[in-house]
Motif scaffolding. Structure first.
Motif, short mmCIF file in Angstrom:
data_model
loop_
_atom_site.label_atom_id
_atom_site.label_comp_id
_atom_site.label_asym_id
_atom_site.label_seq_id
_atom_site.Cartn_x
_atom_site.Cartn_y
_atom_site.Cartn_z
N LEU A 186 8.98 2.60 4.69
CA LEU A 186 9.68 4.51 3.90
C LEU A 186 9.67 4.35 2.84
N ARG A 187 8.81 3.96 2.14
CA ARG A 187 9.10 4.25 0.05
C ARG A 187 9.94 4.91 -0.08
N PHE A 188 11.35 5.25 -1.15
CA PHE A 188 11.72 6.27 -1.92
C PHE A 188 11.00 6.95 -3.35
N GLY A 189 11.08 8.66 -3.49
CA GLY A 189 11.73 8.08 -4.48
C GLY A 189 11.68 9.87 -5.02
N GLY A 190 11.43 9.94 -6.82
CA GLY A 190 11.10 11.68 -7.25
C GLY A 190 9.96 12.34 -6.44
N SER A 191 9.21 13.48 -6.00
CA SER A 191 8.39 13.20 -5.64
C SER A 191 7.48 13.17 -6.73
N GLU A 192 8.12 14.06 -8.06
CA GLU A 192 6.75 13.69 -9.44
C GLU A 192 6.71 12.28 -9.16
N GLU A 193 7.42 10.75 -9.23
CA GLU A 193 6.78 9.78 -9.44
C GLU A 193 6.13 9.22 -8.31
N LEU A 194 5.94 9.97 -7.05
CA LEU A 194 5.41 9.85 -6.04
C LEU A 194 3.40 10.25 -6.47
N VAL A 195 3.73 11.23 -7.27
CA VAL A 195 2.29 11.62 -7.16
C VAL A 195 1.81 11.05 -8.22
N THR A 196 3.04 10.79 -9.09
CA THR A 196 2.35 9.09 -9.57
C THR A 196 1.80 7.70 -8.96
#
Lengths: 207, 247, 259
Positions: free
Chosen positions: B49-59
């Motif tokens: 599992l790799r976490f992040g803000g959804s926006e950052e994950l899109v990037t």
């Protein structure tokens, strides 16, 4: 023997132009000149620390203009002494021999005695008085047996008695081996003990 | 000092040597971490599992499609799935989230006008970066209430959790957040559904990413998420069942 | 005004900042509880994050100082063409927003060179990537600090060493480097502190995978993302405590001040 032929140096806005000079082997020459006229620059050129724009430097008849400073066998005592402050006085004196992997114990002992530094040998070179620092710098420059010694205002921090001692020491060193001394100063009384006094060397080009 | 350097570099080298086994890389919105961890634990090993803000994950998805492609994307709400290009497969909704007003239990509002009253410090996640902001703005613009609310907003935050943290810290009196967010702050704070926010809802869906090098395994994990195992985990973490009412 | 009054005025002005920092720390302390601190220490993920934080920031510090010493020396002592440009470039990581540093690193790794590196040392979303992300920023700190160190040292001692028979390398190693040791230690301290707290580039470039690329700032981010404010603060306090311990140790091994 020190010989400069038509040496020119450029250093920012400052120019040293067409200096020619000849000091015979074993002589002690004093170059006189006011502060800021390029005396230090001249010593740097002889020691190989600054490249001249033109002209040649000869030491004992050999053209050393393109020789590395490490190979010129020039002892250099800068005005600010520039003692290695992270080392003991002993390590300062021994430095030139240690770097050549030669035994330094005897030479250091003799020099320390003559320069009245024996009691300081194992001290770190921090907090030395001006006179002590000058003596360490002089001993450091002499210890490895240079053939040329360059002194930049070496007696600034010395009292009259010490000055006489140092002049005697230089005379003795010159007699014991072929050592040519070039000494720059703005103080005419420093010229005592010199064989040659070179005045007006920088002429109109001085700054 | 030199010894230290050698030891550290050796440690690093060992760390680098452990080349990853072909694990399934799942990108998860940081706000869904607890439920995603529970699902991954049930599913078994081989899931990273790799976490992040959804926006950052899109990037990240856009930038590392080739170098280090991920397999599954589980953003905070389904709107982010549109932002990252085509997908091999999108799951059925895993849960439906509804907008609520988050306050301390002693300051529960009756309706939206209680939030826009003078002296109430109100927070909302930015309509530019967060689904709750975007959807709230859309709904209230339709009903003609957005300008009033917008003028009364004390702050717009980057994420929905940030405005909730504001209420918890006491720098805000209320924030409009998802019911799922509100439950993470229970029992200190409560989420209250407001009639004016009734239509503001978002779904959580997962997708197999088009860059995945193991699409079958990825599809299997997405199926597990949308199946019984996933549903149990979402329910256990207080998420409403998809389409159903808030529990 | 007396010297005493002068110092009192300076103390009042500077004291405001000290009070602010102390107040922040105290507020953090009051907002969490011993239970949360204990929980933080018990959680295996947080212990792993602490270990990775310590190892990665130490490796970053070694790398940043190892590159900052030659670079800082050149910038302070040498006049080479393009020196102005190099100085500007070295300052870029200081002005770039941290997230942009991370994104830029990802972009580099997307290119052919980056892909070749990634095949040998996996960096993107890997523990080694934490070091690269920290290094990208901390190298600038180390270089700036070391350039100031070398600029303050007179080049004369190194020159004298050259006339005494040293090669340029010997003069640097035997004379200049020992003289710079205090400045190097100061640079290392600054770099370490920055690396230990670095978050933005790490988040983007190394990703957030628990027990793999999670450092303590990441832990704080993760806990804040799910509203666990108390745990986040507990982890912050752990960071402060560890940083105090490390910085005090570094200060103790600093050589005494040369006159």
């Amino acid at each position: 023997m020190i010989e400069l032929r038509d040496i020119a140096v450029r250093q920012g806005a400052f120019n040293l132009a067409r200096v020619t000079l000849r000091v015979e082997a074993g002589a002690h020459a004093v170059v006189m000149g006011p502060t800021g006229c390029g005396k230090t620059t001249l010593l740097e050129v002889i020691a190989g620390l600054r490249d001249p724009v033109s002209g040649r430097v000869l030491l004992h008849g050999v053209d050393v203009t393109d020789v590395d400073p490490a190979a010129r066998r020039v002892g250099y005592v800068p005005q600010e002494a520039a003692v290695f402050r992270t080392m003991t006085v002993r390590a300062n004196l021994a430095f030139g021999l240690a770097i050549r992997r030669r035994d330094s114990a005897a030479a250091v002992a003799v020099l320390a005695e003559r320069l009245k530094l024996t009691h300081l040998l194992d001290r770190r070179s921090v907090g030395l008085s001006g006179g002590e620092a000058q003596r360490v710098a002089l001993g450091r420059a002499l210890a490895f047996g240079p053939c040329v010694l360059l002194l930049d205002e070496p007696f600034n921090a010395a009292d009259a008695a010490t000055r006489a001692d140092l002049i005697a020491l230089l005379k003795d060193e010159r007699e014991r081996r072929a050592l040519t001394v070039l000494h720059v100063t703005h103080d005419r009384s420093d010229a005592a003990g010199a064989d040659v006094v070179l005045d007006n060397l920088f002429g109109a080009s001085g700054g | 000092m030199r010894l230290l350097a050698v030891v550290l570099l050796a440690a690093l080298a060992v760390g680098c040597q452990s080349r990853p086994a072909p694990t399934l890389v799942v990108l998860v919105a940081a706000s869904l971490r607890p439920v995603a961890e529970a699902v991954a634990a049930d599913y078994g090993p081989g899931v990273e599992l790799r976490f992040g803000g959804s926006e950052e994950l899109v990037t990240q998805i856009a930038l590392t499609r080739v170098v280090a492609p991920a397999d599954v994307f589980l953003p905070a709400d389904a709107s982010y799935l549109d932002a990252c290009g085509p997908h091999a497969a999108v799951s059925a909704p895993l849960t439906t989230m509804r907008a609520v007003a988050l306050t301390r239990p002693d300051r529960v509002p009756a309706d939206l006008s209680a939030l826009t009253a003078p002296g109430v410090r109100l927070g909302l996640a930015s309509p530019q970066t967060a689904a709750i902001g975007k959807l709230t703005k859309l709904r209230l613009t339709e009903s003609g209430r957005w300008d009033t609310l917008n003028a009364r907003l004390t702050v717009t935050t980057d994420t929905v959790t940030q405005s909730a943290n504001g209420v918890k810290l006491g720098t805000l009196d209320a924030a409009i957040v998802w019911d799922a967010t509100a439950r993470q702050f229970a029992p200190d704070l409560v989420g209250t559904p407001l009639p004016e926010l009734a239509g503001v809802r978002a779904e959580v869906r997962a997708a197999v990413l088009s860059g995945s090098r193991r699409p079958e395994a990825a599809a299997a994990f997405v199926a597990f998420l949308a199946g019984d195992g996933g549903r149990r985990a979402f329910a256990a973490h207080g998420f409403a069942s998809p389409g159903g009412p808030s529990p | 005004m007396s010297v005493r009054g002068f110092h009192l005025t300076l103390g009042l002005i500077g004291g405001g900042y000290v009070a602010l920092v102390a107040a922040m720390l105290l507020a953090d302390l009051l907002a969490t509880s011993p239970g949360h601190l204990l929980d933080a220490f018990r959680a295996p993920e947080i212990r792993a994050a602490l270990a990775l934080s310590l190892v990665s920031s130490a490796v970053t510090t070694v790398l940043a100082v190892a590159t900052g010493v030659p670079l800082g020396y050149l910038l302070a002592r040498s006049r080479f063409p393009g020196r102005g440009l190099v100085e500007l470039l070295v300052d870029v990581p200081l002005v770039l927003p941290p997230l942009v540093v991370g994104v830029s690193l990802l972009l580099v790794m997307r290119g052919p060179f980056g892909r070749a590196v990634q095949d040998v040392i996996p960096l993107v979303y890997e523990p080694a990537g934490v070091v690269l992300a920290q290094f990208a920023v901390c190298g600038a700190f180390a270089t700036r600090s070391l350039r100031a160190t070398f600029a303050q040292l007179s080049p004369r001692t190194e020159q004298v060493a050259r006339t005494l028979g040293c090669s340029p390398w010997q003069a640097f190693r035997l004379v200049t480097l020992p003289e710079a040791s205090r400045g190097i230690l100061a640079a290392a301290t600054l770099t370490w502190a920055r690396a230990f707290g670095e978050f933005g580039p790490v988040l983007v470039f190394a990703g957030v995978t628990r027990s793999k690329t999670e450092v303590l700032p990441t832990t704080i981010y993760l806990e804040l993302s799910v509203g666990h404010l108390e745990t986040a603060l507990a982890v912050s306090l752990v960071m402060v405590a560890v940083a105090f311990a490390v910085l005090l140790t570094l200060r103790r091994i600093a050589p005494e001040t040369p006159a």
